[in-house]
Design a protein around this motif. Structure first.
Motif, PDB file in Angstrom:
ATOM      1  N   SER A 256     -15.307  26.641  40.981  1.00 51.99           N
ATOM      2  CA  SER A 256     -15.073  25.203  41.092  1.00 51.99           C
ATOM      3  C   SER A 256     -16.245  24.496  40.436  1.00 51.99           C
ATOM      4  O   SER A 256     -17.290  25.106  40.195  1.00 51.99           O
ATOM      5  CB  SER A 256     -14.947  24.776  42.557  1.00 51.99           C
ATOM      6  OG  SER A 256     -16.122  25.124  43.279  1.00 51.99           O
ATOM      7  N   ASP A 257     -16.066  23.225  40.139  1.00 56.21           N
ATOM      8  CA  ASP A 257     -17.056  22.472  39.367  1.00 56.21           C
ATOM      9  C   ASP A 257     -16.980  21.010  39.797  1.00 56.21           C
ATOM     10  O   ASP A 257     -15.905  20.396  39.704  1.00 56.21           O
ATOM     11  CB  ASP A 257     -16.701  22.623  37.873  1.00 56.21           C
ATOM     12  CG  ASP A 257     -17.849  22.328  36.941  1.00 56.21           C
ATOM     13  OD1 ASP A 257     -18.930  21.943  37.413  1.00 56.21           O
ATOM     14  OD2 ASP A 257     -17.654  22.488  35.715  1.00 56.21           O
ATOM     15  N   ILE A 258     -18.087  20.481  40.305  1.00 50.78           N
ATOM     16  CA  ILE A 258     -18.114  19.078  40.717  1.00 50.78           C
ATOM     17  C   ILE A 258     -19.453  18.470  40.316  1.00 50.78           C
ATOM     18  O   ILE A 258     -20.483  19.149  40.386  1.00 50.78           O
ATOM     19  CB  ILE A 258     -17.890  18.926  42.246  1.00 50.78           C
ATOM     20  CG1 ILE A 258     -17.890  17.448  42.669  1.00 50.78           C
ATOM     21  CG2 ILE A 258     -18.935  19.707  43.054  1.00 50.78           C
ATOM     22  CD1 ILE A 258     -17.514  17.210  44.139  1.00 50.78           C
ATOM     23  N   GLY A 320     -13.695  17.561  29.220  1.00 47.38           N
ATOM     24  CA  GLY A 320     -13.507  18.640  30.196  1.00 47.38           C
ATOM     25  C   GLY A 320     -13.203  19.995  29.583  1.00 47.38           C
ATOM     26  O   GLY A 320     -13.080  20.143  28.365  1.00 47.38           O
ATOM     27  N   HIS A 321     -13.077  20.964  30.481  1.00 50.22           N
ATOM     28  CA  HIS A 321     -12.827  22.356  30.097  1.00 50.22           C
ATOM     29  C   HIS A 321     -11.963  22.995  31.166  1.00 50.22           C
ATOM     30  O   HIS A 321     -11.952  22.531  32.315  1.00 50.22           O
ATOM     31  CB  HIS A 321     -14.158  23.105  29.987  1.00 50.22           C
ATOM     32  CG  HIS A 321     -15.050  22.959  31.198  1.00 50.22           C
ATOM     33  ND1 HIS A 321     -14.923  23.759  32.311  1.00 50.22           N
ATOM     34  CD2 HIS A 321     -16.043  22.081  31.490  1.00 50.22           C
ATOM     35  CE1 HIS A 321     -15.807  23.392  33.230  1.00 50.22           C
ATOM     36  NE2 HIS A 321     -16.503  22.357  32.762  1.00 50.22           N
ATOM     37  N   GLY A 322     -11.275  24.056  30.796  1.00 55.41           N
ATOM     38  CA  GLY A 322     -10.516  24.795  31.789  1.00 55.41           C
ATOM     39  C   GLY A 322     -11.457  25.492  32.761  1.00 55.41           C
ATOM     40  O   GLY A 322     -12.616  25.775  32.437  1.00 55.41           O
ATOM     41  N   VAL A 347      -8.491  21.965  35.075  1.00 56.71           N
ATOM     42  CA  VAL A 347      -9.499  21.501  34.100  1.00 56.71           C
ATOM     43  C   VAL A 347     -10.503  20.586  34.798  1.00 56.71           C
ATOM     44  O   VAL A 347     -10.226  20.053  35.873  1.00 56.71           O
ATOM     45  CB  VAL A 347      -8.843  20.720  32.921  1.00 56.71           C
ATOM     46  CG1 VAL A 347      -7.926  21.626  32.113  1.00 56.71           C
ATOM     47  CG2 VAL A 347      -8.082  19.497  33.427  1.00 56.71           C
ATOM     48  N   SER A 348     -11.649  20.396  34.147  1.00 56.18           N
ATOM     49  CA  SER A 348     -12.598  19.422  34.692  1.00 56.18           C
ATOM     50  C   SER A 348     -12.345  18.067  34.043  1.00 56.18           C
ATOM     51  O   SER A 348     -11.858  17.976  32.919  1.00 56.18           O
ATOM     52  CB  SER A 348     -14.039  19.877  34.454  1.00 56.18           C
ATOM     53  OG  SER A 348     -14.342  19.901  33.077  1.00 56.18           O
ATOM     54  N   ASP A 349     -12.650  17.007  34.806  1.00 58.01           N
ATOM     55  CA  ASP A 349     -12.587  15.624  34.307  1.00 58.01           C
ATOM     56  C   ASP A 349     -14.007  15.103  34.511  1.00 58.01           C
ATOM     57  O   ASP A 349     -14.381  14.781  35.633  1.00 58.01           O
ATOM     58  CB  ASP A 349     -11.558  14.850  35.161  1.00 58.01           C
ATOM     59  CG  ASP A 349     -11.567  13.346  34.868  1.00 58.01           C
ATOM     60  OD1 ASP A 349     -12.300  12.900  33.957  1.00 58.01           O
ATOM     61  OD2 ASP A 349     -10.829  12.618  35.575  1.00 58.01           O
ATOM     62  N   GLU A 350     -14.809  15.107  33.421  1.00 58.03           N
ATOM     63  CA  GLU A 350     -16.238  14.852  33.602  1.00 58.03           C
ATOM     64  C   GLU A 350     -16.880  14.041  32.481  1.00 58.03           C
ATOM     65  O   GLU A 350     -17.700  14.559  31.735  1.00 58.03           O
ATOM     66  CB  GLU A 350     -16.999  16.165  33.800  1.00 58.03           C
ATOM     67  CG  GLU A 350     -16.778  17.237  32.738  1.00 58.03           C
ATOM     68  CD  GLU A 350     -17.698  18.451  32.959  1.00 58.03           C
ATOM     69  OE1 GLU A 350     -18.885  18.249  33.225  1.00 58.03           O
ATOM     70  OE2 GLU A 350     -17.205  19.585  32.858  1.00 58.03           O
ATOM     71  N   PRO A 351     -16.523  12.772  32.377  1.00 63.19           N
ATOM     72  CA  PRO A 351     -17.230  11.939  31.405  1.00 63.19           C
ATOM     73  C   PRO A 351     -18.678  11.739  31.844  1.00 63.19           C
ATOM     74  O   PRO A 351     -18.975  11.797  33.046  1.00 63.19           O
ATOM     75  CB  PRO A 351     -16.462  10.617  31.457  1.00 63.19           C
ATOM     76  CG  PRO A 351     -15.872  10.571  32.826  1.00 63.19           C
ATOM     77  CD  PRO A 351     -15.559  12.004  33.187  1.00 63.19           C
ATOM     78  N   ILE A 363     -19.686  11.961  36.402  1.00 62.68           N
ATOM     79  CA  ILE A 363     -18.832  12.088  37.589  1.00 62.68           C
ATOM     80  C   ILE A 363     -17.731  13.077  37.230  1.00 62.68           C
ATOM     81  O   ILE A 363     -16.990  12.868  36.263  1.00 62.68           O
ATOM     82  CB  ILE A 363     -18.240  10.724  38.009  1.00 62.68           C
ATOM     83  CG1 ILE A 363     -19.385   9.749  38.361  1.00 62.68           C
ATOM     84  CG2 ILE A 363     -17.278  10.894  39.196  1.00 62.68           C
ATOM     85  CD1 ILE A 363     -18.944   8.311  38.581  1.00 62.68           C
ATOM     86  N   GLU A 364     -17.651  14.153  38.008  1.00 66.50           N
ATOM     87  CA  GLU A 364     -16.740  15.253  37.653  1.00 66.50           C
ATOM     88  C   GLU A 364     -15.973  15.779  38.860  1.00 66.50           C
ATOM     89  O   GLU A 364     -16.541  15.975  39.927  1.00 66.50           O
ATOM     90  CB  GLU A 364     -17.556  16.424  37.081  1.00 66.50           C
ATOM     91  CG  GLU A 364     -16.739  17.708  36.914  1.00 66.50           C
ATOM     92  CD  GLU A 364     -17.558  18.901  36.453  1.00 66.50           C
ATOM     93  OE1 GLU A 364     -18.734  19.021  36.866  1.00 66.50           O
ATOM     94  OE2 GLU A 364     -17.010  19.720  35.695  1.00 66.50           O
ATOM     95  N   ASP A 365     -14.700  16.020  38.647  1.00 66.83           N
ATOM     96  CA  ASP A 365     -13.908  16.787  39.602  1.00 66.83           C
ATOM     97  C   ASP A 365     -13.167  17.906  38.884  1.00 66.83           C
ATOM     98  O   ASP A 365     -12.879  17.804  37.686  1.00 66.83           O
ATOM     99  CB  ASP A 365     -12.876  15.886  40.314  1.00 66.83           C
ATOM    100  CG  ASP A 365     -13.510  15.103  41.457  1.00 66.83           C
ATOM    101  OD1 ASP A 365     -14.369  15.668  42.165  1.00 66.83           O
ATOM    102  OD2 ASP A 365     -13.175  13.918  41.625  1.00 66.83           O
TER     103      ASP A 365
HETATM  104 MN   LIG Z   1     -17.943  21.141  34.222  1.00 72.54          MN
END
Ligand SMILES: [Mn+2]
Length: 389
Positions: A256-258, A320-322, A347-351, A363-365
């Motif tokens: 996971s990635d946050i 983002g990335h998978g 995928v990540s959403d991280e601008p 900010i990433e989820d």
């Molecule tokens: Mn990431």
């Protein structure tokens, strides 16, 4: 009792047949899931012009067999799928492999065994994910009649779409990252070091059930928040600092990635502007992440919001990335991303925005693409009130 591993390969090569075997042999569910993954790979080889495959990258081997040891998975027409492992990994492979025969190899026997297997399968074009160049040279010398081709797409097409079993593990990995962010959040204070915050996140994550970090944590404060991959240092949090925290858990192999950004004290006008622009960008991208959306367009949506706020020059990476068994995997959600999102992608959403000498915000989820749009696997609050300490 029928030994399912000895059944002819063809019988295992479609989901329908596997379901028949489940009913007949009453096998544990997990074994069947794995069988169907290798069977799907076998079915897809033809579409890629291949009639055999060697998987050597450990996440691929784990995906198809459940084995966590280093090894070679051999899949080809007319032979049973076989996992070749070094003696070092034999015990773990025999205890964890769920879908194919296990055999040990030595440095001197590996080449002979591979040659024997592929000759026996009458394969002419054999794909592989990643093999050392020197080893590949020896394989090609030994089997001059066969064409060996690197083809990772055949695996990624499958791994990029998570099945129900994987999604359970990824939801848990997300929960563990949230729990770690929560614990770290309680320790945020002026005078605390970045390393101490990273340690808090690490301890909470492992205590709650993570087996490892998904990657090296980032806790970047003050000017260091402008480093997208800041790692952490002995620097103490100062008043007014932005603090970027990027953490992730690994749970039964899945990541996971946050990322959250905090501020020591009140936002001033500029920092609030930065934070709100990144949050708007993140939310806008989230709203367009759905099956059929092109990865490039989703990245463009996030970029446009940041550009309108005047920070376009400081958004120095892709959206983002998978995420899956690896922390960075296809599809890439970027200007170079050629894929369209499909149901089952994570995928990540991280601008992010990074101003050298000043600070940064990201900010990433981790986000699952469902039939009805995006769904968060990490859920820690993102609003400005929660960001202040
Ligand atoms: Mn990431």
């Amino acid at each position: 009792m029928v030994d399912v591993h000895r059944l002819p390969w063809r019988l295992l090569s479609s989901d329908e047949n596997i379901i028949c075997f489940v009913a007949f042999l009453n096998l544990p569910y997990q074994r069947i899931v794995m069988h169907s993954r290798i069977a799907k790979l076998a079915d897809k080889l033809g579409e890629h012009g291949l009639d055999g495959y060697v998987a050597a990258r450990s996440p691929n081997v784990r995906y198809y067999t459940g084995s966590i040891g280093g090894s070679f998975l051999v899949v080809a027409r007319d032979i049973d799928p076989l996992l070749l492992v070094s003696p070092l990994d034999e015990n773990v492979a025999r205890d964890t492999v769920e879908d194919c025969m296990v055999e040990t190899y030595t440095a001197s026997s590996l080449l002979n065994r591979l040659a024997e297997l592929f000759r026996g399968s009458h394969a002419s074009v054999v794909g592989f994910d990643d093999l050392p160049v020197a080893f590949l040279d020896r394989v090609e010398l030994r089997l001059p009649e066969m064409d060996f081709r690197q083809d990772q797409d055949v695996v990624w097409e499958q791994r990029a779409v998570k099945d129900a079993g994987e999604l359970k593990l990824m939801a848990e990995a997300g929960r563990l990252a949230d729990a770690a962010m929560e614990s770290l959040g309680e320790k945020l204070a002026v005078g605390v070091t970045e390393n101490q915050l990273a340690a808090e996140a690490s301890f909470a994550m492992m205590r709650e059930g993570a087996e490892a970090h998904a990657f090296e944590f980032t806790v970047g404060s003050g000017p260091r928040s402008a480093y997208p991959h800041a790692s952490s240092t002995e620097r103490k949090i100062g008043k007014g600092d932005l603090v970027v925290v990027d953490i992730g858990a690994m749970y039964r192999g899945y990541c996971s990635d946050i990322t959250r950004t905090f501020i020591a004290g009140r936002f001033d006008v500029k920092k609030r502007g930065l934070y709100e622009a990144v949050l708007r960008s993140h939310d806008r991208a989230f709203s367009v992440m759905k099956p059929g959306a092109s990865c490039k367009d989703v990245d463009s949506v996030s970029r446009m919001v940041i550009e309108e706020a005047g920070f376009g020059a400081y958004y120095s990476h892709s959206l983002g990335h998978g995420i899956g068994l690896e922390i960075h995997e296809p599809p890439s959600v970027s200007q170079r991303g050629t894929a369209k999102l499909v149901e089952g992608n994570v995928v990540s959403d991280e601008p992010g925005v990074y101003i050298r000498g000043y600070g940064g915000v990201r900010i990433e989820d981790s986000v699952l693409i469902t039939e009805n749009g995006a769904k968060r696997l990490t859920k820690f609050p993102r609003d400005t009130d929660n960001a202040t300490f």
